[in-house]
Design a protein around this motif. Structure first.
Motif, mmCIF file in Angstrom:
data_model
loop_
_atom_site.group_PDB
_atom_site.id
_atom_site.type_symbol
_atom_site.label_atom_id
_atom_site.label_comp_id
_atom_site.label_asym_id
_atom_site.label_seq_id
_atom_site.Cartn_x
_atom_site.Cartn_y
_atom_site.Cartn_z
ATOM 1 N N ASN A 3 2.259 -15.731 -15.558
ATOM 2 C CA ASN A 3 2.679 -14.081 -16.006
ATOM 3 C C ASN A 3 1.088 -13.628 -16.342
ATOM 4 O O ASN A 3 0.233 -14.239 -16.542
ATOM 5 C CB ASN A 3 3.383 -13.884 -16.832
ATOM 6 N N LYS A 4 1.183 -12.660 -16.787
ATOM 7 C CA LYS A 4 0.273 -11.857 -17.072
ATOM 8 C C LYS A 4 -0.838 -11.889 -17.934
ATOM 9 O O LYS A 4 -2.137 -12.450 -18.037
ATOM 10 C CB LYS A 4 0.285 -10.206 -16.803
ATOM 11 N N ALA A 39 5.023 -16.513 -9.900
ATOM 12 C CA ALA A 39 5.799 -17.452 -10.688
ATOM 13 C C ALA A 39 5.435 -18.651 -10.852
ATOM 14 O O ALA A 39 5.165 -19.081 -11.799
ATOM 15 C CB ALA A 39 7.357 -17.771 -11.104
#
Length: 151
Positions: A3-4, A39
């Protein structure tokens, strides 16, 4: 799962390593660019830029500017690459060209409140700042008439 936050953590670990490598190596400069991810995987862009003898890093904008100067586009000459000029932002110098942009010329301010900041302007703006007289339609027409008369 990627994720970020994970990517920011990775970037924060890689950036100092690249900075150390850039200090040691005087031939090229490495910069971590944009990242695409899903993902399961992530791909970072890494830009490798050459470094000149004086220590100046050759960015894409600077390389493009030198190219248009070499070809004499927009009335630019070699001397304009180092010429300082006055703008409302302060004393400035050309530092890049972005061919796809509307305001394509990039200049960096050398003094005052805006020192070190970069701004953009269009062709007419940079010609004005550098004192380049752009050929007008009337002059081009006069040149053609003179050429026909001399023939």
């Amino acid at each position: 799962m990627i994720n970020k936050d994970t990517l920011n953590m990775i970037r924060n670990q890689i950036d100092p390593l690249l900075a150390e490598l850039n200090k040691v190596n005087k031939q090229f400069n490495l910069k971590l660019g944009n990242c695409t991810y899903n993902a399961d995987t992530a791909t970072f862009k890494m830009e490798v830029r050459s470094v000149e003898e004086g220590g100046e890093i050759v960015t894409k904008d600077l390389a493009d500017l030198r190219s248009i100067v070499r070809h004499g586009f927009d009335g630019l000459k070699e001397e304009h690459l180092t010429k300082e000029f006055k703008t409302p932002k302060g004393t400035s110098r050309l530092c890049g060209y972005r061919g796809r942009a509307n305001k394509s010329f990039v200049f960096e301010v050398l003094d005052g409140v805006n020192k070190g900041k970069k701004f953009v302007t269009d062709t007419k703006g940079i010609q004005f700042y550098l004192g380049i007289e752009a050929p007008s339609i009337l002059k081009v027409t006069e040149w053609k008439k003179e050429a026909v008369c001399q023939s």
